[in-house]
Design a protein around this motif. Structure first.
Motif, mmCIF file in Angstrom:
data_model
loop_
_atom_site.group_PDB
_atom_site.id
_atom_site.type_symbol
_atom_site.label_atom_id
_atom_site.label_comp_id
_atom_site.label_asym_id
_atom_site.label_seq_id
_atom_site.Cartn_x
_atom_site.Cartn_y
_atom_site.Cartn_z
ATOM 1 N N ARG A 132 11.369 46.784 -106.232
ATOM 2 C CA ARG A 132 12.169 48.139 -106.079
ATOM 3 C C ARG A 132 13.088 47.671 -106.275
ATOM 4 O O ARG A 132 13.982 46.824 -105.968
ATOM 5 N N PHE A 133 14.349 48.937 -107.327
ATOM 6 C CA PHE A 133 15.644 48.992 -107.476
ATOM 7 C C PHE A 133 15.994 50.447 -107.488
ATOM 8 O O PHE A 133 15.327 50.951 -107.463
ATOM 9 N N GLY A 134 17.477 49.949 -107.096
ATOM 10 C CA GLY A 134 18.188 51.454 -107.238
ATOM 11 C C GLY A 134 18.249 51.551 -105.889
ATOM 12 O O GLY A 134 18.426 52.535 -105.459
ATOM 13 N N LEU A 135 18.099 50.531 -105.158
ATOM 14 C CA LEU A 135 17.938 51.097 -103.230
ATOM 15 C C LEU A 135 19.500 51.381 -102.827
ATOM 16 O O LEU A 135 20.308 51.751 -103.431
ATOM 17 N N GLU A 136 19.965 52.147 -101.605
ATOM 18 C CA GLU A 136 20.330 52.143 -100.945
ATOM 19 C C GLU A 136 21.773 51.080 -101.083
ATOM 20 O O GLU A 136 21.032 49.660 -100.961
ATOM 21 N N ASN A 137 22.963 51.868 -101.346
ATOM 22 C CA ASN A 137 23.849 49.923 -101.420
ATOM 23 C C ASN A 137 23.574 49.239 -102.224
ATOM 24 O O ASN A 137 23.814 48.025 -102.030
ATOM 25 N N GLY A 138 23.216 49.281 -103.468
ATOM 26 C CA GLY A 138 22.642 48.700 -105.018
ATOM 27 C C GLY A 138 21.832 47.598 -104.332
ATOM 28 O O GLY A 138 22.042 46.917 -105.207
ATOM 29 N N LYS A 139 20.728 47.899 -103.204
ATOM 30 C CA LYS A 139 20.185 46.636 -103.282
ATOM 31 C C LYS A 139 18.490 46.383 -103.867
ATOM 32 O O LYS A 139 18.541 47.583 -104.015
ATOM 33 N N ALA A 140 17.958 45.503 -103.835
ATOM 34 C CA ALA A 140 16.634 45.517 -104.280
ATOM 35 C C ALA A 140 16.102 45.590 -103.599
ATOM 36 O O ALA A 140 16.213 44.882 -101.759
ATOM 37 N N GLY A 141 13.891 45.733 -103.639
ATOM 38 C CA GLY A 141 13.280 45.158 -102.501
ATOM 39 C C GLY A 141 12.336 44.792 -103.179
ATOM 40 O O GLY A 141 11.777 44.928 -104.330
ATOM 41 N N VAL A 142 10.718 44.622 -102.019
ATOM 42 C CA VAL A 142 9.458 43.715 -102.283
ATOM 43 C C VAL A 142 8.853 44.441 -101.284
ATOM 44 O O VAL A 142 9.493 44.097 -100.559
ATOM 45 N N VAL A 143 7.827 43.996 -101.438
ATOM 46 C CA VAL A 143 6.368 44.504 -100.693
ATOM 47 C C VAL A 143 5.509 44.612 -101.092
ATOM 48 O O VAL A 143 4.637 43.536 -101.891
ATOM 49 N N PHE A 144 4.857 42.982 -99.738
ATOM 50 C CA PHE A 144 3.956 42.050 -99.939
ATOM 51 C C PHE A 144 2.819 42.127 -98.916
ATOM 52 O O PHE A 144 3.440 43.240 -98.335
ATOM 53 N N LEU A 145 2.015 42.349 -99.217
ATOM 54 C CA LEU A 145 0.524 42.214 -98.069
ATOM 55 C C LEU A 145 -0.465 41.130 -97.604
ATOM 56 O O LEU A 145 -0.624 40.482 -98.566
ATOM 57 N N THR A 146 0.139 40.906 -97.035
ATOM 58 C CA THR A 146 -0.348 39.481 -96.365
ATOM 59 C C THR A 146 -1.996 38.968 -95.187
ATOM 60 O O THR A 146 -1.904 39.779 -94.778
ATOM 61 N N ASP A 147 -2.673 38.392 -95.267
ATOM 62 C CA ASP A 147 -3.765 38.096 -94.643
ATOM 63 C C ASP A 147 -3.956 37.060 -93.752
ATOM 64 O O ASP A 147 -3.217 35.408 -94.266
ATOM 65 N N LEU A 148 -3.186 37.136 -92.517
ATOM 66 C CA LEU A 148 -3.330 35.955 -91.608
ATOM 67 C C LEU A 148 -4.071 35.194 -90.791
ATOM 68 O O LEU A 148 -4.735 36.058 -89.724
ATOM 69 N N HIS A 149 -4.893 33.553 -90.534
ATOM 70 C CA HIS A 149 -5.343 33.499 -89.816
ATOM 71 C C HIS A 149 -4.048 32.372 -88.640
ATOM 72 O O HIS A 149 -3.724 31.656 -89.150
ATOM 73 N N LEU A 150 -4.326 32.618 -87.566
ATOM 74 C CA LEU A 150 -3.187 32.254 -87.023
ATOM 75 C C LEU A 150 -4.047 31.423 -85.093
ATOM 76 O O LEU A 150 -4.908 31.926 -85.147
ATOM 77 N N THR A 151 -4.066 30.308 -84.752
ATOM 78 C CA THR A 151 -4.507 30.247 -83.471
ATOM 79 C C THR A 151 -3.384 29.264 -82.481
ATOM 80 O O THR A 151 -2.195 28.665 -82.851
ATOM 81 N N GLY A 152 -3.391 29.517 -81.223
ATOM 82 C CA GLY A 152 -2.416 28.782 -80.167
ATOM 83 C C GLY A 152 -2.812 28.546 -79.553
ATOM 84 O O GLY A 152 -3.636 29.812 -78.621
ATOM 85 N N GLN A 153 -1.580 28.842 -78.196
ATOM 86 C CA GLN A 153 -2.188 29.059 -76.752
ATOM 87 C C GLN A 153 -1.481 30.175 -76.224
ATOM 88 O O GLN A 153 -0.276 29.931 -76.130
#
Length: 279
Positions: A137-158
């Motif tokens: 994405r370009f030309g967002l508010e205040n001159g910002k740019a952007g990106v959209v990611f899609l992620t699959d994660l596997h996690l383990t923890g206590q």
């Protein structure tokens, strides 16, 4: 001064010799600079001071990268480059930190009404390197740019669940799959000319918003009374899993942005983005 091409009257950013259009493309211009300061533009106005790249090894900045240069709006090309970029991160190129696998120290969720706190510690997360690029994405508010990611994660923890009035927490080992976590990242990027006469992108502070397309799946070990009690609480409050997923994904995406910030300060634009006036 006549610009080669203007898409929108107020959407052209001039930084020394490089133009950034509203669609995110870079156009390189050659101006006469005799008699001007090194950080002064041809019209006499001061531009951003040049970056100090004297401590960067020459081999790091001029060696070809293992992916083709892309137009900033060519999502298909950027998707191929992103895959290689994640492998470069995990290999530690340019001092970048690996993100797959990665250890997240802790995530805590508190429920004041239930007087209950969930803490997930020493979280081992894998799968980040297969993150998919959805949109630029370009030309967002205040001159910002952007990106959209899609992620699959596997996690383990206590996983621990502390309840007010109970001296000892409930403990179990959590395994969780996060599928379809969407990361919407916005940032302000500026172009600066380095002392090596190359253009670099300087990434400002980022904002990351996470949205889960589905509640994460999980299971607890061992088959104990503690695990049963925690499972019962999670079934009643699935938003706990959603919050844990958001925090884990956001932590990884911040690391990804930090790595690209380091990458873009070490690698000239022309090695990964095509200039607008370049065939």
């Amino acid at each position: 001064m006549v610009l080669g091409r203007v898409h929108c009257a107020f959407c052209v950013i001039l930084v020394f010799q490089t133009l950034l259009y509203c669609d995110g493309q870079f156009a390189q211009k050659n101006y006469e600079t005799r008699g001007k300061r090194a950080n002064e533009s041809p019209d006499g106005k001061r531009s951003a001071p040049p970056m100090d790249t004297r401590n960067i090894r020459r081999g790091d900045t001029v060696s070809p990268l293992p992916f083709p240069t892309c137009r900033a709006d060519n999502v298909d090309c950027l998707r191929r480059s992103l895959r290689t970029f994640f492998f470069l991160m995990d290999a530690g190129h340019f001092g970048m930190q690996p993100v797959d696998p990665v250890i997240v120290n802790s995530v805590t969720v508190s429920l004041p009404e239930e007087q209950t706190t969930f803490s997930l510690r020493r979280v081992n997360v894998t799968g980040a390197r297969w993150t998919k690029l959805v949109e630029r994405r370009f030309g967002l508010e205040n001159g910002k740019a952007g990106v959209v990611f899609l992620t699959d994660l596997h996690l383990t923890g206590q996983l621990s669940m502390e309840v007010a009035g109970r001296p000892e927490p409930h403990n179990a080992f959590l395994t969780m799959d996060i599928q379809g976590a969407e990361s919407n990242i916005t940032y302000l990027g500026n172009i600066q000319r380095g002392r090596d006469n190359e253009d670099y992108i300087v990434i400002g502070p980022e904002r990351i918003a996470i949205r889960n397309r589905r509640i994460p799946s999980y299971f607890l070990q061992p088959n104990s009374e503690d695990a049963y009690t925690i499972d019962e609480a999670l079934q009643k409050k699935p938003s706990i899993l959603d919050h844990i997923s958001n925090e884990i994904t956001a932590a990884i995406m911040h690391s990804v942005v930090d790595n690209f910030r380091l990458f873009s300060m070490n690698v000239p634009i022309r090695y990964y983005y095509k200039y607008y006036n370049e065939k």
